[in-house]
Design an enzyme around this catalytic site. Structure first.
Site, PDB file in Angstrom:
ATOM      1  CG  ASP A   1      -0.261   0.070   2.493  1.00 63.37           C
ATOM      2  OD1 ASP A   1       0.139   0.944   3.072  1.00 63.37           O
ATOM      3  OD2 ASP A   1       0.095  -1.205   2.920  1.00 63.37           O
TER       4      ASP A   1
ATOM      5  CG  ASP B   1      -6.451   3.921   6.793  1.00 63.19           C
ATOM      6  OD1 ASP B   1      -6.589   3.233   7.928  1.00 63.19           O
ATOM      7  OD2 ASP B   1      -5.486   4.260   6.405  1.00 63.19           O
TER       8      ASP B   1
ATOM      9  CD  GLU C   1      -4.533   3.941  10.450  1.00 58.81           C
ATOM     10  OE1 GLU C   1      -3.577   3.720  11.191  1.00 58.81           O
ATOM     11  OE2 GLU C   1      -4.563   3.912   9.111  1.00 58.81           O
TER      12      GLU C   1
END
Length: 273
Positions: A72, A161, A163
């Protein structure tokens, strides 16, 4: 005539000492960071908070069940040497497309098209900032700026994503219930726009803390789990297995390396939907 001064601390000095003590205490509280230490908006990337919160262990042993190597990338890697990655055995990639509703990766075209041109199966990811705008608004921004999907067998579904917040409080100032609602809002809108269930990228410790270990997304949304260690460890509630595992941020060429949990043909199946 001399004047004798006592050895006691002057009141202003005592106040200054007290203020410094309070500031030092605040900086040690969980989820609190000094404003000067916070990165600029838009600079967040996948796995940014993993080493600080979960630590870093060894690399996974070789000879595991069949898995397919991937990477990534974000603007931090700049123009990526995709031919070198392909030659090293990397077969898939995810590229940061957007963050919040305010940032687009300036290297997205080189990274997204470059990985495709060397033969990789690739997709895009969105770095969520639940404290700035709604989940639906961020899903729209993502889809409109590189996060879409096509049934060409070479495009993976988009990734949420979600987090640690690099810009402030760990859970973006949301309760666990409010965080689950925000995530659901994003996922529903992404599916409405693309027809695909988005992949969820997260770390188990963050998921437990900020969603209360909510288990309601496992039946529909593939899991991409972050853990820099020899094993994937405990998974968040609701998922019996992981689809992808980010296992290091110090791999060859670009840093972030991942394992897809299956052979290349299964990766193609995920791309086809």
């Amino acid at each position: 005539m001399s004047v004798h001064r006592s050895g006691t601390t002057r009141p202003p000095a005592r106040a200054a000492v007290l203020l410094l003590s309070v500031l030092a205490l605040l900086l040690t509280l969980p989820g609190t960071a000094a404003a000067a230490d916070r990165p600029a908006r838009g600079t967040a990337y996948m796995g940014m908070g993993v080493p600080a919160h979960d630590g870093v262990g060894g690399l996974p042993p070789t000879g595991r069940a069949v898995q397919t190597e991937g990477v990534d990338v974000s603007s931090h890697q700049g123009n990526v040497n995709w031919p070198a990655l392909w030659t090293s055995g990397v077969k898939w990639a995810y590229v940061k497309a957007t963050e919040g509703t305010y940032y687009e990766n300036p290297y997205f075209a080189q990274q997204y098209n470059g990985s495709y041109n060397v033969g990789m199966i690739r997709g895009a990811y969105h770095f969520a900032t639940p404290d700035t705008t709604s989940g639906a608004a961020q899903a729209d921004f993502f889809v409109n700026n590189g996060g879409g999907w096509s049934r060409d067998g070479r495009t993976l579904p988009g990734v949420l994503d979600i987090e640690w917040n690099p810009y402030g409080s760990t859970c973006y100032g949301k309760t666990q219930a409010a965080m689950v609602t925000w995530i659901r809002d994003f996922l529903n809108r992404y599916k409405y726009r693309t027809g695909r269930d988005a992949v969820i990228y997260t770390a188990t410790t963050w998921w437990k803390q900020c969603t209360g270990n909510y288990g309601g997304f496992g039946a529909s949304n593939p899991l991409w789990v972050a853990r820099y260690n020899t094993t994937v460890g405990e998974l968040p509630a609701g998922w019996a297995y992981y689809t992808m595992w980010q296992y290091t941020s110090t791999g060859p060429i670009v840093g972030d390396h991942n394992k897809f949990n299956g052979a290349h043909d299964r990766l193609q199946a995920l791309a086809y939907g």
